[in-house]
Design a protein around this motif. Structure first.
Motif, mmCIF file in Angstrom:
data_model
loop_
_atom_site.group_PDB
_atom_site.id
_atom_site.type_symbol
_atom_site.label_atom_id
_atom_site.label_comp_id
_atom_site.label_asym_id
_atom_site.label_seq_id
_atom_site.Cartn_x
_atom_site.Cartn_y
_atom_site.Cartn_z
ATOM 1 N N ARG A 233 0.805 -1.225 0.000
ATOM 2 C CA ARG A 233 0.000 0.000 0.000
ATOM 3 C C ARG A 233 0.842 1.281 0.000
ATOM 4 N N THR B 145 0.292 3.824 -3.004
ATOM 5 C CA THR B 145 -0.249 5.152 -2.700
ATOM 6 C C THR B 145 0.691 6.237 -3.213
ATOM 7 N N ASN B 146 1.979 6.030 -3.022
ATOM 8 C CA ASN B 146 2.970 6.985 -3.533
ATOM 9 C C ASN B 146 2.882 7.102 -5.045
ATOM 10 N N ARG C 111 -0.399 9.097 -5.976
ATOM 11 C CA ARG C 111 -0.405 10.533 -5.674
ATOM 12 C C ARG C 111 0.506 11.310 -6.625
ATOM 13 N N TRP D 268 -7.965 3.670 -9.311
ATOM 14 C CA TRP D 268 -7.572 2.529 -8.482
ATOM 15 C C TRP D 268 -8.693 2.146 -7.555
ATOM 16 N N GLU E 14 -9.969 -0.819 -4.238
ATOM 17 C CA GLU E 14 -9.534 -1.632 -3.102
ATOM 18 C C GLU E 14 -10.552 -2.714 -2.821
ATOM 19 N N ILE F 204 1.770 6.415 5.592
ATOM 20 C CA ILE F 204 0.795 5.518 4.982
ATOM 21 C C ILE F 204 0.737 4.193 5.731
ATOM 22 N N PRO G 122 -3.497 10.520 5.292
ATOM 23 C CA PRO G 122 -3.672 9.426 4.332
ATOM 24 C C PRO G 122 -5.094 9.305 3.809
ATOM 25 N N LEU H 21 -6.173 10.545 0.230
ATOM 26 C CA LEU H 21 -5.933 9.806 -1.010
ATOM 27 C C LEU H 21 -6.264 8.347 -0.771
ATOM 28 N N GLN H 22 -7.480 7.959 -1.096
ATOM 29 C CA GLN H 22 -7.944 6.602 -0.858
ATOM 30 C C GLN H 22 -8.472 6.000 -2.150
#
Length: 741
Positions: A40, A44-45, A48, A64, A66, A157, A344, A347-348
């Motif tokens: 993750r 996530t990096n 973003r 994206w 989940e 994160i 965090p 940005l999910q």
């Protein structure tokens, strides 16, 4: 919420799988990455940094999702594979091709730096090719914004998932491990503890350009410490003329590489000098205008992360530069983007139902994918494409995943591979004797099987070292493994032993005459035959069998003579033919076809063992009835390599299914299929098989002539060679070729 249809698997990593997909209700094909949630922070990096970038040299991010166990990324589909794959297949690239590819790399990297991003881990594996051959930067997992601490971002994160389970020291160590990139392409100043910067990316760019020309990076060693020493203190080997073409590097290219691989970052090329370097032959002309327009641009505010171009070159040139304004110039708003993520939750990924749900967002298709020029080979957990014949790299069937062992309970000293290789004389003999006695020991005590498993896992971990594998397979250990494989009481130990045998065969570089390979092949063949209805066991046995066959074929080709103890029993070929004919599942089919493909790259007796009356039809049947492009490519490649040994294999296919059916497959095939089929036609025409029929067949000539319009240079060249053979034997077809053209 949009739905996606999943087609075949086109790639696989340690904790990720890549599928070809399509947005439901459209004809927009995409790549869909299924990634374990342990990744993750990296994902996530990546999201973003790339979610707002649209550029011709950067893979486009779409969205994206989940699910309970995975993260799913939907990104642009690149059908040409990676730059690393291209270099491995071609061994080296011509300077003109390097210039074209280099322009793509410079344009993409310039844009990335303009956005205030440092790529940090620039290497050929993270550069993909689309269908027309444009290079695109792909994986931004270890990239970062200028001036930020990536370890802190990963900690932020990770905090939601695993920070509670770890103390602070452990978590910081874990994040530092995450943030490390490929050492081979790492700049010297990074190894000295400095932070990543635009000029460290330019060092990596120089390494990639060097590797494209030579086929190998400027600094390489299997020993970590030795590699660090080389990068810090040694100069790369001079660029030499390429052996097959005697192509000498130009003075401009040599100068570019030397300027990019300056160990002192202050002496390394900056962006202005890079763009105006004579190697590019004016490809970036006109940049001065955009430079002058931006000369007085206002710098970013203090609470935002500044562009690395500004921070590294503002004093020198008074502002920021842009490449061709028509394609990659950005507006002022894009320059002011901030990548800071304080929370965090900001940005999910979108929530999606699990794949087991009826409302799954990703629907697995049971139908073949529509035709595309997909050049990325299927990568199951046990296969990978074989390189071209003549390559010095062994086409591996086993994926070299690391094996874990418990150091505390290990019954022998846990020497590193380097230490193991350094053992001499009696020390080596004593160590091997100790290993053999432990493997031959009985398992009556309760902890004996676990201790033996741990020992074999340790040996697997050192077997990937070439010198260690070569010494171990030449020692008494190998026949002991073969003997104990039959006597082992359970399949847990057997599976690890089989894995070890396969790894030793995979990484051995030189084989002595008295190594009992034939006994190991015979045993693995018998076990495969006895457990033919057990799919899982077949997947364990066949890769090791394939590695042994390829090792014998490769060593026999080098020594130009067979050895009695290397003789492959005929039953081994029979069992592998059966796996192709009635394997029962695509993976077994693929493994068996891959073995044929690999072994038949050599001129050896094992290759001759596959040349039978039925092999051509078996491979063709598998080719026409498979729904996966990767399996189709492997089977047609295997048939192509068989045809190079005996053109009658392809002749039998044409006699059985008809020339029209074969030509239809040629026209409808993806790029690599067309290449292999044209190669087979060239082999047939050159050998005289079906010569008179083919040179008189107008449909054959017409369809091959139309391939002269293919966007692929290789296909056009091979089509030309086919037509040349036709016209040499039937000049009357020249008019038809011209009319078709």
């Amino acid at each position: 919420m949009e739905n996606f249809v999943l087609y075949e698997e086109i790639g696989k990593g340690n904790k990720s799988t890549v599928y070809k997909g399509r947005r439901k209700g459209t004809i927009n094909f995409v790549a869909i990455l299924c990634i374990d949630k342990s990744k993750r922070p990296e994902i996530t990096n990546r999201v973003r940094l790339t979610h707002g970038i649209e550029h011709q040299n950067i893979v486009l991010f779409h969205e994206w999702y989940e699910t309970s166990n995975h993260l799913w990324l939907v990104v642009e589909l690149c059908t040409g594979g990676s730059l690393a794959m291209v270099i491995a297949q071609d061994e080296y690239l011509h300077e003109d091709v390097i210039r074209q590819f280099g322009i793509d790399l410079v344009m993409g990297l310039r844009h990335i730096h303009e956005l205030g991003i440092i790529f940090c881990d620039l290497n050929p594996a993270k550069i993909l090719l689309d269908g027309p051959g444009t290079l695109k930067y792909s994986n931004f997992s270890l990239a970062k914004a200028e001036g930020e601490n990536l370890d802190e971002f990963f900690s932020l994160i990770s905090g939601e998932d695993d920070l509670v389970e770890s103390n602070n020291g452990t978590e910081r160590t874990k994040c530092k491990i995450r943030a490390r990139g490929s050492l081979t392409y790492m700049a010297p100043e990074i190894l000295k503890g400095e932070d990543y910067s635009p000029v460290s990316d330019l060092w990596s760019l120089g390494c990639v350009l060097y590797e494209m020309f030579t086929g190998k990076p400027p600094f390489f060693s299997e020993n970590h410490s030795a590699l660090v020493e080389m990068i810090l203190y040694e100069d790369p080997s001079p660029l030499k003329p390429q052996e097959s073409t005697e192509q000498k590097p130009s003075i401009e290219f040599i100068g570019l590489i030397e300027d990019l691989l300056q160990k002192d970052p202050s002496k390394r090329l900056n962006w202005r000098d890079l763009l105006h370097h004579p190697f590019w032959q004016g490809a970036f002309a006109g940049c001065e205008k955009s430079l002058n327009k931006e000369k007085n641009r206002k710098s970013l505010s203090d609470n935002e992360i500044c562009s690395p171009v500004i921070t590294s070159e503002l004093q020198q040139i008074g502002g920021r530069k842009s490449l061709q304004t028509s394609s990659i110039q950005m507006d002022s708003n894009q320059h002011q983007k901030s990548y800071k993520l304080k929370n965090p939750a900001d940005l999910q990924p979108k929530s999606a139902q699990d794949l087991n749900s009826k409302e799954s967002i990703f629907l697995l298709s049971s139908h073949p994918t529509p035709r595309t020029s997909l050049n990325v080979s299927h990568s199951s957990n046990v296969t990978r494409s074989a390189p071209p014949k003549g390559s010095s790299v062994s086409p591996q069937i086993l994926k070299p995943t690391p094996m874990k062992f418990d150091l505390k309970t290990l019954s022998v000293p846990a020497y590193s591979a380097e230490k193991l290789v350094s053992l001499k004389g009696q020390d080596w003999n004593n160590y091997i004797q100790h290993l053999c006695s432990l493997i031959e020991a009985g398992e009556k005590t309760s902890g004996a099987p676990r201790a033996k498993l741990n020992l074999i896992c340790y040996l697997c971990s050192v077997a990937s070292h070439k010198e260690a594998a070569t010494r171990l397979i030449d020692s008494r250990l190998f026949p002991v493994l073969t003997q104990q494989l039959r006597a082992a009481p359970n399949w847990d130990i057997r599976a690890k032993m089989i894995r070890l045998i396969g790894l030793l065969a995979c990484h051995t570089t030189e084989l002595k005459d008295d190594v009992p390979i034939a006994e190991a092949v015979t045993l693995l063949t018998e076990l495969t035959r006895e457990n033919f209805r057990n799919t899982k066991l077949k997947h364990c046995l066949i890769p090791a069998l394939g590695e042994l066959l390829y090792l014998v074929a490769n060593q026999e080709e080098k020594s130009l003579q067979a050895r009695d103890r290397w003789a492959i029993p005929s039953i081994a070929y029979t069992v592998l033919m059966r796996c192709i004919r009635e394997g029962g599942d695509p993976v077994t089919n693929h493994l068996a076809a891959k073995i044929v493909e690999n072994v038949c790259t050599t001129n050896s007796s094992p290759a001759q063992g596959f040349i039978t009356g039925e092999i051509g039809l078996l491979l063709w049947f598998l080719f026409t009835h498979s729904t996966m492009d990767s399996l189709r490519v492997t089977t047609i490649s295997a048939l192509c390599r068989i045809t190079r040994h005996s053109a009658s294999a392809f002749q039998s296919v044409i006699d059985k299914v008809g020339l029209t059916a074969v030509l239809n497959s040629l026209v409808a095939g993806i790029s690599r299929v067309q290449q292999y089929m044209l190669t087979m036609f060239i082999a047939m025409l050159s050998s005289g098989v079906h010569l008179q029929r083919l040179v008189q067949e107008k449909e054959f000539v017409t369809k091959v002539a139309r391939l002269l319009e293919s966007p692929s240079t290789v296909i056009r060249a091979k089509a030309f060679l086919v037509l040349l053979e036709v016209l040499r034997n039937n000049k009357e077809m020249l008019l038809l070729c011209c009319q078709t053209r």
